[in-house]
Design a protein around this motif. Structure first.
Motif, mmCIF file in Angstrom:
data_model
loop_
_atom_site.group_PDB
_atom_site.id
_atom_site.type_symbol
_atom_site.label_atom_id
_atom_site.label_comp_id
_atom_site.label_asym_id
_atom_site.label_seq_id
_atom_site.Cartn_x
_atom_site.Cartn_y
_atom_site.Cartn_z
ATOM 1 N N THR A 10 -13.334 0.251 -10.826
ATOM 2 C CA THR A 10 -14.057 -1.024 -10.743
ATOM 3 C C THR A 10 -15.308 -0.872 -9.878
ATOM 4 O OG1 THR A 10 -12.014 -2.299 -11.002
ATOM 5 C CG2 THR A 10 -13.889 -3.442 -10.029
ATOM 6 N N LEU B 94 -15.475 -9.681 -6.649
ATOM 7 C CA LEU B 94 -16.185 -8.516 -6.106
ATOM 8 C C LEU B 94 -17.661 -8.542 -6.508
ATOM 9 C CD1 LEU B 94 -16.384 -5.779 -4.720
ATOM 10 C CD2 LEU B 94 -15.352 -4.733 -6.732
ATOM 11 N N GLY C 107 -5.461 1.227 -4.476
ATOM 12 C CA GLY C 107 -5.241 0.834 -5.863
ATOM 13 C C GLY C 107 -5.704 1.883 -6.853
ATOM 14 N N GLU D 140 -7.479 2.216 -10.570
ATOM 15 C CA GLU D 140 -8.184 1.035 -11.088
ATOM 16 C C GLU D 140 -9.275 0.536 -10.142
ATOM 17 O OE1 GLU D 140 -4.265 1.467 -12.933
ATOM 18 O OE2 GLU D 140 -4.873 1.256 -10.826
ATOM 19 N N HIS D 141 -8.955 0.459 -8.849
ATOM 20 C CA HIS D 141 -9.924 -0.087 -7.902
ATOM 21 C C HIS D 141 -11.189 0.766 -7.827
ATOM 22 C CE1 HIS D 141 -11.640 -2.116 -4.514
ATOM 23 N NE2 HIS D 141 -11.521 -1.070 -3.727
ATOM 24 N N ASP E 229 -17.743 5.059 -1.419
ATOM 25 C CA ASP E 229 -16.598 4.335 -0.879
ATOM 26 C C ASP E 229 -16.101 5.054 0.381
ATOM 27 O OD1 ASP E 229 -14.164 2.354 -1.394
ATOM 28 O OD2 ASP E 229 -13.361 4.296 -0.780
ATOM 29 N N ASN F 249 -12.905 -1.002 1.660
ATOM 30 C CA ASN F 249 -11.817 -1.904 1.323
ATOM 31 C C ASN F 249 -11.103 -2.322 2.607
ATOM 32 O OD1 ASN F 249 -9.407 -3.105 0.460
ATOM 33 N ND2 ASN F 249 -9.262 -1.804 -1.343
ATOM 34 N N ARG G 187 0.823 -1.207 0.000
ATOM 35 C CA ARG G 187 0.000 0.000 0.000
ATOM 36 C C ARG G 187 0.859 1.260 0.000
ATOM 37 N NH1 ARG G 187 -3.149 -2.002 5.298
ATOM 38 N NH2 ARG G 187 -1.048 -1.600 6.044
ATOM 39 N N SER H 96 -10.937 -7.277 -3.577
ATOM 40 C CA SER H 96 -10.322 -5.978 -3.833
ATOM 41 C C SER H 96 -9.340 -6.050 -5.003
ATOM 42 C CB SER H 96 -9.593 -5.474 -2.578
ATOM 43 O OG SER H 96 -8.569 -6.377 -2.210
ATOM 44 N N GLN H 97 -9.131 -7.260 -5.524
ATOM 45 C CA GLN H 97 -8.190 -7.451 -6.626
ATOM 46 C C GLN H 97 -8.840 -8.023 -7.884
ATOM 47 O OE1 GLN H 97 -4.713 -9.715 -5.191
ATOM 48 N NE2 GLN H 97 -5.390 -9.272 -3.120
ATOM 49 N N ASP I 94 -6.033 -0.880 0.663
ATOM 50 C CA ASP I 94 -5.163 -0.677 -0.494
ATOM 51 C C ASP I 94 -6.028 -0.046 -1.574
ATOM 52 O OD1 ASP I 94 -3.422 -0.743 -2.587
ATOM 53 O OD2 ASP I 94 -3.370 -2.931 -2.788
#
Length: 406
Positions: free
Chosen positions: A298, A265, A291, A294-295, A307, A285, A100, A259-260, A289
Motif C-alpha cells: 500500500t 492513508l 502487516g 499488504e501494508h 519506510d 507506522n 503484531r 495503517s489499516q 504493525d
C-alpha cells in the motif's frame, strides 16, 4: 552491499567460457569457479514451513547448511532472503495484544542473535572469502552512519487543543491531584511557560550544532480514541512542521486507522504534503504493525519511497538481520517493490524494559557492531521523550551517545 557489478547467465557454455571472476549457485560446481551450493528455498514459489538449524560460522552464526563441496558452509543467499523478506512473518504465528508479530516469535530472538547484524557480518565474511579467491576483485566501501527519527504523535500536550479538551484536562489534573501538571497547564495557556512537548527548538539546535542526520515524522490524523493530537490545521502545529523542515527531513507518522485503510492513508499523505509543499517520501507506522506484505504494498502504491518501521518497538536489535537499507520483496507476488526499507535498531519504548545504565551498555555494544560492518545505526525517539515529564535527561544522554557527541 559489497558493490560488485554482476551479470547472470543460465547458459553453461557462456559461463565456462568466461575468463573473469565467476561464481556458480546450484547443486554442484561446474568447474574451478567460486561455488555456493544452494538449498531449494529461492527456487520455490510462495512460502512454507522450514526446518532451521542454527550453527556457528566464524564470528557469527548461520543456517541452511550445505555440503563441504561449497565454498561457504551455508546457503548465504537463502538465509539472507529469509531474514530480509521477514519470511517468518508470512507463516502462522502467535500475535501480541496489539495484533503484531512479537519479538519472542522470531528466530533471531530464540537463537540469541537478535542484537547481531548477521546479514551484514555474512556480507563481510563473504567479502573476505571472495578476496582470497579473487585478490584483484574490487569492492565498494560503505561508511558508518547514524540517523535519528523523531515521532511526533502529539505536538503539544496542553496548548492548542480547544476549549472542551482543555477544560476536561484541567479537571482531570485537579481530580487526580496532579497539581504540577495543573499549574504547568495554566502557565502554558498564559504563555508564561512553553508547552512541555514543544521541544523542537532544542532538538533543532542540537541538529544544527552537531550536523545530526534526522527525520521528523508528524501525525496529521483526525482526533480519535487512539490519535490524541491537535487538529493538523492549527497554525502553531503547522508552523513547527515548516520550521523543522528547514533543518531535517519530514515524514508521515501514520494514525491508527491510516495503517489499516488506504483512503485514510491517502488523506493523511495529502494533508502533510499540503503543509510542506513538496512530495512526501518518508513514512513511519506508529503502531509498528508491519502487516507484511499488504501494508508495504500500500505504501508503494501511494508512492512513498522510504519506510522506517522495520524494527521491534519493545526490544533492541535487528528485525531483518541488517542495519543496511534495502528494497522490500513481496514473497506472495514474487516482486521487488520500489519501497526502500530502512531498519531501526533502537526505539525509545525499550526504556521501559531496561534500566538506564544497562540500556547504555547494550546500545554501546550494538553501536560498535554496526560500526564494524560500516552500517547505519537508526534510532527512534518521540518528541515527548525530551520533555520534563519523560526523563528528558535520560533521552538527551542516549541521543548524544548514539551520535557520539558531548
Amino acid at each position: 552491499m559489497l558493490g560488485i557489478q554482476i551479470k547472470f547467465t543460465s547458459k553453461i557454455e557462456e559461463f565456462v567460457a568466461h575468463d573473469g571472476f565467476k561464481m556458480s549457485y546450484g547443486k554442484q560446481a561446474l568447474g574451478n569457479e567460486f561455488f555456493i551450493q544452494n538449498t531449494d528455498i529461492l527456487l520455490e514459489h510462495g512460502f512454507g514451513e522450514l526446518e532451521i538449524k542454527v550453527q556457528p560460522w566464524g564470528n557469527t552464526v548461520c543456517f541452511f547448511p550445505v555440503s563441504e563441496n561449497s565454498d561457504l558452509p551455508f546457503d548465504i543467499f537463502a538465509a539472507s532472503f529469509y531474514l530480509l523478506t521477514r519470511y517468518e512473518e508470512y507463516l502462522p504465528h502467535v500475535k501480541d495484544e496489539a495484533g503484531r508479530f512479537p519479538v519472542s516469535e522470531s528466530l533471531a530472538y530464540k537463537e540469541s542473535f537478535l542484537k547481531t547484524p548477521v546479514v551484514d557480518l555474512w556480507a563481510q565474511n563473504f567479502k573476505k572469502v571472495l578476496r582470497d579467491k579473487f585478490p584483484e576483485m574490487e569492492f565498494k566501501n560503505a561508511q558508518f552512519q547514524v540517523e535519528s527519527i523523531f515521532a511526533v504523535a502529539q505536538g503539544f500536550v496542553f496548548n492548542n487543543k480547544g476549549i472542551i479538551r482543555s477544560v476536561v484536562g484541567w479537571g482531570n489534573d485537579l481530580m487526580k491531584l496532579h497539581f504540577h501538571r495543573f499549574f504547568d497547564r495554566v502557565k502554558s495557556w498564559m504563555k508564561i511557560k512553553k508547552d512541555p512537548f514543544d521541544v523542537f527548538d532544542d532538538l533543532v539546535s542540537l541538529i544544527k550544532k552537531h550536523s545530526i542526520s534526522a527525520i521528523f515524522m508528524f501525525k496529521v490524523s483526525d482526533f480519535t480514541l487512539y490519535d490524541r493530537n491537535i487538529n493538523y490545521n492549527r497554525i502553531p502545529y503547522r508552523s513547527n512542521i515548516k520550521y523543522v523542515s528547514d533543518y531535517a527531513k519530514i515524514g508521515l507518522l501514520l494514525g491508527h486507522y491510516s495503517s489499516q485503510t488506504l483512503k485514510v492513508l491517502k488523506t493523511e499523505k495529502f494533508r502533510l504534503e499540503n503543509i510542506i509543499h513538496y512530495p512526501l517520501e518518508n513514512v513511519l507506522n506508529a503502531r509498528y504493525d508491519l502487516g507484511i506484505p499488504e501494508h508495504f504494498n500500500t505504501l508503494a502504491e501511494l508512492e512513498f519511497d522510504n519506510d522506517y518501521s522495520m524494527g521491534y518497538p519493545d526490544d533492541l536489535g535487528f528485525r531483518a538481520g541488517t542495519s543496511f537499507s534495502y528494497l522490500f520483496y513481496d514473497i506472495n507476488l514474487e516482486i521487488t517493490s520500489p519501497l526502500k526499507i530502512h531498519p531501526y535498531i533502537f526505539n525509545s519504548n525499550v526504556g521501559k524494559k531496561y534500566g538506564s545504565e544497562e540500556l547504555k551498555k547494550e546500545i554501546a555494544k550494538i553501536h560498535e557492531r554496526v560500526k564494524e560492518v560500516d552500517g547505519t545505526f537508526r534510532a527512534i525517539f518521540k518528541n515527548e521523550d525530551f520533555s520534563e515529564y519523560y526523563n528528558n535527561k535520560r533521552y538527551y544522554s542516549l541521543l548524544k551517545q548514539i551520535h557520539e557527541i558531548e
